[in-house]
Write a protein that holds these residues in place. Structure first.
Motif, PDB file in Angstrom:
ATOM      1  N   VAL A 170      -6.386  18.552 129.501  1.00 55.40           N
ATOM      2  CA  VAL A 170      -5.275  17.607 129.345  1.00 55.40           C
ATOM      3  C   VAL A 170      -4.818  17.196 130.740  1.00 55.40           C
ATOM      4  N   TRP A 171      -5.123  15.951 131.104  1.00 58.86           N
ATOM      5  CA  TRP A 171      -4.807  15.440 132.433  1.00 58.86           C
ATOM      6  C   TRP A 171      -3.415  14.810 132.439  1.00 58.86           C
ATOM      7  N   ARG A 172      -2.736  14.964 133.574  1.00 56.45           N
ATOM      8  CA  ARG A 172      -1.405  14.374 133.746  1.00 56.45           C
ATOM      9  C   ARG A 172      -1.458  13.315 134.842  1.00 56.45           C
ATOM     10  N   ASP A 173      -0.901  12.157 134.545  1.00 57.91           N
ATOM     11  CA  ASP A 173      -0.810  11.064 135.518  1.00 57.91           C
ATOM     12  C   ASP A 173       0.590  10.473 135.369  1.00 57.91           C
ATOM     13  N   TYR A 174       1.546  11.079 136.074  1.00 57.75           N
ATOM     14  CA  TYR A 174       2.951  10.750 135.861  1.00 57.75           C
ATOM     15  C   TYR A 174       3.510   9.902 137.001  1.00 57.75           C
ATOM     16  N   ASP A 175       4.399   8.986 136.639  1.00 63.59           N
ATOM     17  CA  ASP A 175       5.244   8.274 137.601  1.00 63.59           C
ATOM     18  C   ASP A 175       6.582   9.007 137.614  1.00 63.59           C
ATOM     19  N   THR A 176       6.763   9.858 138.621  1.00 63.31           N
ATOM     20  CA  THR A 176       7.944  10.729 138.641  1.00 63.31           C
ATOM     21  C   THR A 176       9.240   9.982 138.932  1.00 63.31           C
ATOM     22  N   SER A 177       9.144   8.693 139.252  1.00 63.15           N
ATOM     23  CA  SER A 177      10.363   7.916 139.522  1.00 63.15           C
ATOM     24  C   SER A 177      11.041   7.429 138.244  1.00 63.15           C
ATOM     25  N   THR A 217       2.280   8.081 132.446  1.00 64.30           N
ATOM     26  CA  THR A 217       3.573   7.395 132.331  1.00 64.30           C
ATOM     27  C   THR A 217       3.682   6.331 133.409  1.00 64.30           C
ATOM     28  N   ARG A 218       4.252   5.205 133.033  1.00 63.30           N
ATOM     29  CA  ARG A 218       4.475   4.095 133.946  1.00 63.30           C
ATOM     30  C   ARG A 218       5.769   3.377 133.554  1.00 63.30           C
ATOM     31  N   VAL A 219       6.228   2.499 134.439  1.00 62.06           N
ATOM     32  CA  VAL A 219       7.364   1.620 134.141  1.00 62.06           C
ATOM     33  C   VAL A 219       6.842   0.195 134.067  1.00 62.06           C
ATOM     34  N   ALA A 220       7.193  -0.516 133.017  1.00 53.49           N
ATOM     35  CA  ALA A 220       6.854  -1.934 132.877  1.00 53.49           C
ATOM     36  C   ALA A 220       8.127  -2.752 133.027  1.00 53.49           C
ATOM     37  N   ARG A 221       7.983  -3.933 133.607  1.00 49.58           N
ATOM     38  CA  ARG A 221       9.129  -4.804 133.835  1.00 49.58           C
ATOM     39  C   ARG A 221       9.057  -6.029 132.931  1.00 49.58           C
ATOM     40  N   ARG A 222      10.229  -6.472 132.507  1.00 51.04           N
ATOM     41  CA  ARG A 222      10.358  -7.673 131.678  1.00 51.04           C
ATOM     42  C   ARG A 222       9.424  -7.596 130.472  1.00 51.04           C
ATOM     43  N   VAL A 223       9.712  -6.642 129.609  1.00 49.40           N
ATOM     44  CA  VAL A 223       8.877  -6.373 128.439  1.00 49.40           C
ATOM     45  C   VAL A 223       9.618  -6.816 127.175  1.00 49.40           C
ATOM     46  N   THR A 224       8.910  -7.495 126.304  1.00 46.02           N
ATOM     47  CA  THR A 224       9.467  -7.870 125.006  1.00 46.02           C
ATOM     48  C   THR A 224       9.050  -6.845 123.971  1.00 46.02           C
ATOM     49  N   ILE A 225      10.029  -6.186 123.356  1.00 49.17           N
ATOM     50  CA  ILE A 225       9.766  -5.183 122.328  1.00 49.17           C
ATOM     51  C   ILE A 225      10.593  -5.535 121.106  1.00 49.17           C
ATOM     52  N   ASN A 226       9.912  -5.650 119.981  1.00 46.55           N
ATOM     53  CA  ASN A 226      10.617  -5.953 118.731  1.00 46.55           C
ATOM     54  C   ASN A 226      11.547  -7.154 118.875  1.00 46.55           C
ATOM     55  N   ARG A 227      10.985  -8.229 119.486  1.00 50.15           N
ATOM     56  CA  ARG A 227      11.663  -9.526 119.607  1.00 50.15           C
ATOM     57  C   ARG A 227      12.795  -9.554 120.627  1.00 50.15           C
ATOM     58  N   GLN A 228      12.952  -8.491 121.420  1.00 49.56           N
ATOM     59  CA  GLN A 228      14.001  -8.459 122.433  1.00 49.56           C
ATOM     60  C   GLN A 228      13.377  -8.255 123.811  1.00 49.56           C
ATOM     61  N   LEU A 229      13.909  -8.980 124.800  1.00 49.03           N
ATOM     62  CA  LEU A 229      13.431  -8.857 126.174  1.00 49.03           C
ATOM     63  C   LEU A 229      14.201  -7.743 126.874  1.00 49.03           C
ATOM     64  N   HIS A 230      13.457  -6.822 127.509  1.00 48.77           N
ATOM     65  CA  HIS A 230      14.064  -5.711 128.235  1.00 48.77           C
ATOM     66  C   HIS A 230      13.636  -5.771 129.697  1.00 48.77           C
ATOM     67  N   ARG A 231      14.572  -5.504 130.577  1.00 51.92           N
ATOM     68  CA  ARG A 231      14.289  -5.571 132.017  1.00 51.92           C
ATOM     69  C   ARG A 231      13.287  -4.507 132.428  1.00 51.92           C
ATOM     70  N   LEU A 232      13.460  -3.288 131.900  1.00 55.67           N
ATOM     71  CA  LEU A 232      12.558  -2.176 132.204  1.00 55.67           C
ATOM     72  C   LEU A 232      12.182  -1.454 130.916  1.00 55.67           C
ATOM     73  N   ALA A 233      10.990  -0.900 130.892  1.00 58.91           N
ATOM     74  CA  ALA A 233      10.569  -0.117 129.727  1.00 58.91           C
ATOM     75  C   ALA A 233       9.650   1.012 130.177  1.00 58.91           C
ATOM     76  N   LEU A 234       9.800   2.147 129.523  1.00 61.76           N
ATOM     77  CA  LEU A 234       8.884   3.265 129.714  1.00 61.76           C
ATOM     78  C   LEU A 234       7.582   2.967 128.979  1.00 61.76           C
ATOM     79  N   VAL A 235       6.446   3.217 129.642  1.00 60.56           N
ATOM     80  CA  VAL A 235       5.146   3.090 128.990  1.00 60.56           C
ATOM     81  C   VAL A 235       4.459   4.452 129.076  1.00 60.56           C
ATOM     82  N   LEU A 236       4.184   5.049 127.938  1.00 60.28           N
ATOM     83  CA  LEU A 236       3.481   6.328 127.870  1.00 60.28           C
ATOM     84  C   LEU A 236       2.127   6.109 127.202  1.00 60.28           C
ATOM     85  N   HIS A 237       1.067   6.350 127.959  1.00 60.18           N
ATOM     86  CA  HIS A 237      -0.292   6.251 127.423  1.00 60.18           C
ATOM     87  C   HIS A 237      -0.776   7.636 127.003  1.00 60.18           C
ATOM     88  N   ILE A 238      -1.344   7.715 125.808  1.00 57.76           N
ATOM     89  CA  ILE A 238      -2.005   8.932 125.340  1.00 57.76           C
ATOM     90  C   ILE A 238      -3.455   8.538 125.073  1.00 57.76           C
TER      91      ILE A 238
END
Length: 372
Positions: free
Chosen positions: A240-247, A288-309
């Motif tokens: 199980v590899w970890r690739d984290y954005d600790t910020s 884990t990463r941070v995405a900017r200006r992401v639309t989720i469920n019809r709403q625009l968010h300035r920042l969003a957590l992105v977790l890849h499995i």
């Protein structure tokens, strides 16, 4: 468009931002790319999304013709000229947008919407990522389906629960009247199966019964808990590899629900890796990463957590790929088909969404959750 406004748009980006009329300044809040151009393609204004996706500053974008950023600009040039001369008010086409090679590389397929502005001969070009458009449509379908699933599960579970209690009680009473041990074995089967169905009903209703316990959540603590649980069950043959954005900052959420959601996905992946675990080359990655200006469920968010499995397993069968989040749909023999349904429910309770891409040798589940 007046000459004075044209002068504002040609100004230095910082000065232009301060002098822009409200209706143009508002374009910076859009998730889609928007540019204002001359009939010859000279870029006078590009919004924040345009800068971010190209990987260049607004000043760099405005130094060049917008046509320079397209793989085959001929059709777009003709349409911009026709719209600017008022042959028609608006037009659409599909094109491929170049992106900064040091940042992105591959061209980006986009839907171009070309519209003539009210004053003068300037043209507004809106670029919508085809992938983003498809994803938003998919999210809307998933959201509607999740709501339908929720009502179906709730109603079905209640319809099953009442007669199930009666069946179990009748079997217990019958068992008390029977003298033959061989016959009581049959009543034991009835009671056992009734209990199994009761447990299934409880699992179906669990997300709707349990209160949403909100607190500060660190996504890496969630990932580490899941990692330890997976390695405890699969101690050999799986890395199980970890690739984290600790910020990534903490956010408000239900820690236990998120652990369960990530665990359900990771556990499914580990079970799908059975053959590779035996071969000793199974790999599961938590990223884990941070995405900017992401639309989720019809709403625009300035920042969003992105977790890849991500896993290197055989992939999801084509027959169920579009239905993996439906209740009781499983690609594994003996699976309950509830793990991904519950994961989706828990993530949606955090105003997030889950996406999936799968092919033989690589399957990625992507959890997106808005950040403050």
């Amino acid at each position: 468009m007046t000459d004075s406004l044209r002068g504002v748009l040609r100004a230095e980006p910082a000065q232009a931002r301060a002098l822009l009329p409200d209706h143009l300044d508002a374009l910076d809040y859009l998730a889609t790319m928007v540019a204002v151009v001359e009939p010859d393609g000279q870029c006078l204004f590009a919004n924040a999304a345009f800068e971010e996706i190209l990987g260049l500053s607004r000043r760099s974008v405005m130094r060049e013709s917008i046509f320079d950023w397209f793989i085959d600009p001929a059709v777009l040039q003709d349409i911009v000229g026709a719209v600017a001369s008022n042959e028609y008010a608006t037009s659409r086409l599909q094109a491929e947008l170049k992106r900064h090679p040091n940042v992105f590389g591959e061209p980006l397929p986009v839907q171009c919407i070309v519209t003539r502005l009210e004053h003068g001969d300037l043209v507004l070009i809106e670029l919508v990522e085809i992938e983003q458009q498809t994803r938003q449509e998919r999210e809307e379908r998933a959201l509607d389906q999740a709501q339908a699933n929720k009502e179906l599960i709730r109603n079905l579970a209640h319809e099953i629960k009442n007669p199930l209690g009666g069946i179990r009680g009748a079997a217990q009473l019958l068992q008390m009247e029977l003298e033959s041990k061989s016959l009581t074995e049959y009543t034991q089967v009835i009671i056992h199966e009734a209990d199994r169905l009761q447990a299934l009903v409880d699992r179906l209703l669990a997300p709707h019964r349990r209160p949403h316990l909100v607190g500060d959540v660190n996504i890496h603590e969630v990932c580490e808990r899941v990692r330890s649980l997976i390695l405890a069950e699969f101690p050999k043959g799986l890395k199980v590899w970890r690739d984290y954005d600790t910020s990534i900052p903490d956010f408000r959420g239900d820690r236990e629900q998120l652990i369960q959601a990530v665990l359900n996905i990771a556990h499914n992946a580990a079970q799908a890796l059975a053959e590779r675990i035996q071969a000793g080359d199974a790999k599961l990655t938590l990223r884990t990463r941070v995405a900017r200006r992401v639309t989720i469920n019809r709403q625009l968010h300035r920042l969003a957590l992105v977790l890849h499995i991500e896993d290197n397993g055989p992939g999801i069968p084509d027959a169920i790929r579009d239905r993996i989040f439906y209740p009781l749909v499983s690609g594994r023999e003996g699976g309950s088909g509830l793990g991904l349904t519950l994961a989706q429910t828990f993530v949606q309770q955090h105003q997030g969404t889950i996406e999936c891409e799968s092919e033989p040798g690589r399957t990625v589940f992507r959890i997106l959750i808005p950040l403050p």
